[in-house]
Design a protein around this motif. Structure first.
Motif, PDB file in Angstrom:
ATOM      1  N   ILE A 130      -1.966  -0.686 -10.228  1.00 49.90           N
ATOM      2  CA  ILE A 130      -2.568  -1.840  -9.563  1.00 49.90           C
ATOM      3  C   ILE A 130      -2.175  -3.132 -10.273  1.00 49.90           C
ATOM      4  N   GLU A 131      -2.150  -3.124 -11.587  1.00 51.97           N
ATOM      5  CA  GLU A 131      -1.723  -4.306 -12.345  1.00 51.97           C
ATOM      6  C   GLU A 131      -0.288  -4.682 -11.999  1.00 51.97           C
ATOM      7  N   ARG A 134      -0.152  -6.158  -8.400  1.00 54.33           N
ATOM      8  CA  ARG A 134      -0.733  -7.502  -8.330  1.00 54.33           C
ATOM      9  C   ARG A 134       0.188  -8.527  -8.982  1.00 54.33           C
ATOM     10  N   THR A 135       0.891  -8.132 -10.037  1.00 52.20           N
ATOM     11  CA  THR A 135       1.839  -9.044 -10.685  1.00 52.20           C
ATOM     12  C   THR A 135       2.912  -9.490  -9.711  1.00 52.20           C
ATOM     13  N   ASN A 137       2.419  -9.647  -6.473  1.00 52.09           N
ATOM     14  CA  ASN A 137       1.718 -10.108  -5.268  1.00 52.09           C
ATOM     15  C   ASN A 137       1.734  -9.082  -4.142  1.00 52.09           C
ATOM     16  N   VAL A 138       1.685  -7.809  -4.510  1.00 55.01           N
ATOM     17  CA  VAL A 138       1.534  -6.748  -3.507  1.00 55.01           C
ATOM     18  C   VAL A 138       0.038  -6.498  -3.351  1.00 55.01           C
ATOM     19  N   ASN A 139      -0.534  -7.067  -2.311  1.00 57.36           N
ATOM     20  CA  ASN A 139      -1.976  -6.979  -2.093  1.00 57.36           C
ATOM     21  C   ASN A 139      -2.259  -5.981  -0.978  1.00 57.36           C
ATOM     22  N   LEU A 140      -2.943  -4.902  -1.317  1.00 59.16           N
ATOM     23  CA  LEU A 140      -3.197  -3.820  -0.373  1.00 59.16           C
ATOM     24  C   LEU A 140      -4.625  -3.900   0.151  1.00 59.16           C
ATOM     25  N   LYS A 141      -4.778  -3.528   1.411  1.00 59.13           N
ATOM     26  CA  LYS A 141      -6.117  -3.528   1.994  1.00 59.13           C
ATOM     27  C   LYS A 141      -6.987  -2.445   1.366  1.00 59.13           C
ATOM     28  N   GLU A 143      -6.498  -0.044  -2.108  1.00 63.12           N
ATOM     29  CA  GLU A 143      -5.656   0.393  -3.222  1.00 63.12           C
ATOM     30  C   GLU A 143      -5.789   1.884  -3.504  1.00 63.12           C
ATOM     31  N   GLN A 154       3.555  -3.319   3.485  1.00 60.64           N
ATOM     32  CA  GLN A 154       2.843  -2.894   2.286  1.00 60.64           C
ATOM     33  C   GLN A 154       3.509  -1.676   1.654  1.00 60.64           C
TER      34      GLN A 154
END
Length: 249
Positions: A130-131, A134-135, A137-141, A143, A154
């Motif tokens: 997840i870190e 997020r680094t 900018n992959v933002n999942l509805k 996780e 995605q």
């Protein structure tokens, strides 16, 4: 001067009487995006598979970080810090993103008992994955949801983020935006630029010439198994690329 991340000299690949590659030289430096383009059958896939150890060249040499190397297979190339994202993404649809990140590289709980019983340290794998996403900018509805429940963009983001997470030298991207919409493509382009800033060399294999013009520092054009042209950023436009690809220049 710093040695190139990856350099190939005189790469030839024959299949019987057919020459798929005819003495190709290729180079990618750290922190550089090199686009590899050409018409179907030009040799792009063959060259990229040779560079990541998936197939052996008939002739030619490869240098990694300035020294000669012979990859004994894709796993060996990965141990050297090379990763590739193929068009099919190679994601396990029934697993969550973090499990896909660590597929074949699982972290087991501490002590011999954890490995002996096959107990995975899921919390650590999920946190690190997840870190990493997020680094970039992959933002999942969700996780923790299955990969199959994510949108195409995605899923592409997860695949690129996973490869970037494990790569320490060169990242190969094979048509990374072929099936994506405009907004999703922009997100992948942003990821490429972020990965580049981290010092990885990136080889972008693409038919999308505007995409190539947008993100590539250098464009390597193959035609009929040979290098047709090599352009630095700003040296040509899309019409020039079409001419180099088709041989009309």
């Amino acid at each position: 001067m710093t040695a190139p991340a990856l350099k190939a000299r005189g790469i030839v690949k024959r299949y019987g009487h057919i020459e798929a590659l005819r003495g190709v030289d290729f180079q990618v430096d750290h922190g550089e995006v090199v686009a590899l383009i050409g018409d179907n059958g030009a040799g792009k896939s063959t060259l990229s598979k040779i560079l990541v150890g998936a197939i052996e060249p008939t002739e030619g040499t490869i240098e990694f970080e300035g020294g000669p190397v012979v990859f004994k297979g894709p796993a060996d190339a990965r141990r050297h810090g090379l990763e590739i994202v193929y068009q099919d993404l190679a994601l396990a649809p029934h697993l969550e993103p973090a499990e896909n990140f660590y597929l074949g590289r699982e972290i087991y709980r501490g002590g011999a008992l954890g490995r002996w019983l096959g107990l995975l340290d899921r919390a650590t794998m999920r946190r690190r994955a997840i870190e990493a996403m997020r680094t970039l900018n992959v933002n999942l509805k969700d996780e923790r949801g299955r990969i199959s429940e994510l949108s195409g963009g995605q899923q592409q983001g997860v695949a690129v983020a996973r490869a970037a997470f494990w790569a320490s030298s060169v990242l190969f991207l094979d048509e990374p935006t072929a099936a994506l919409g405009v907004r999703q493509r922009s997100g992948v382009h942003d990821m490429i630029k972020k990965v580049q800033q981290n010092g990885l060399g990136i080889v972008l294999i693409s038919h999308d010439l505007p995409e190539v013009m947008d993100v590539a520092d250098r464009i390597h054009v193959l035609r009929r198994g040979e290098t047709a042209k090599i352009y630095e950023r700003g040296e040509t436009d899309t019409m020039g690329l079409v001419a180099a690809i088709t041989g009309a220049h």
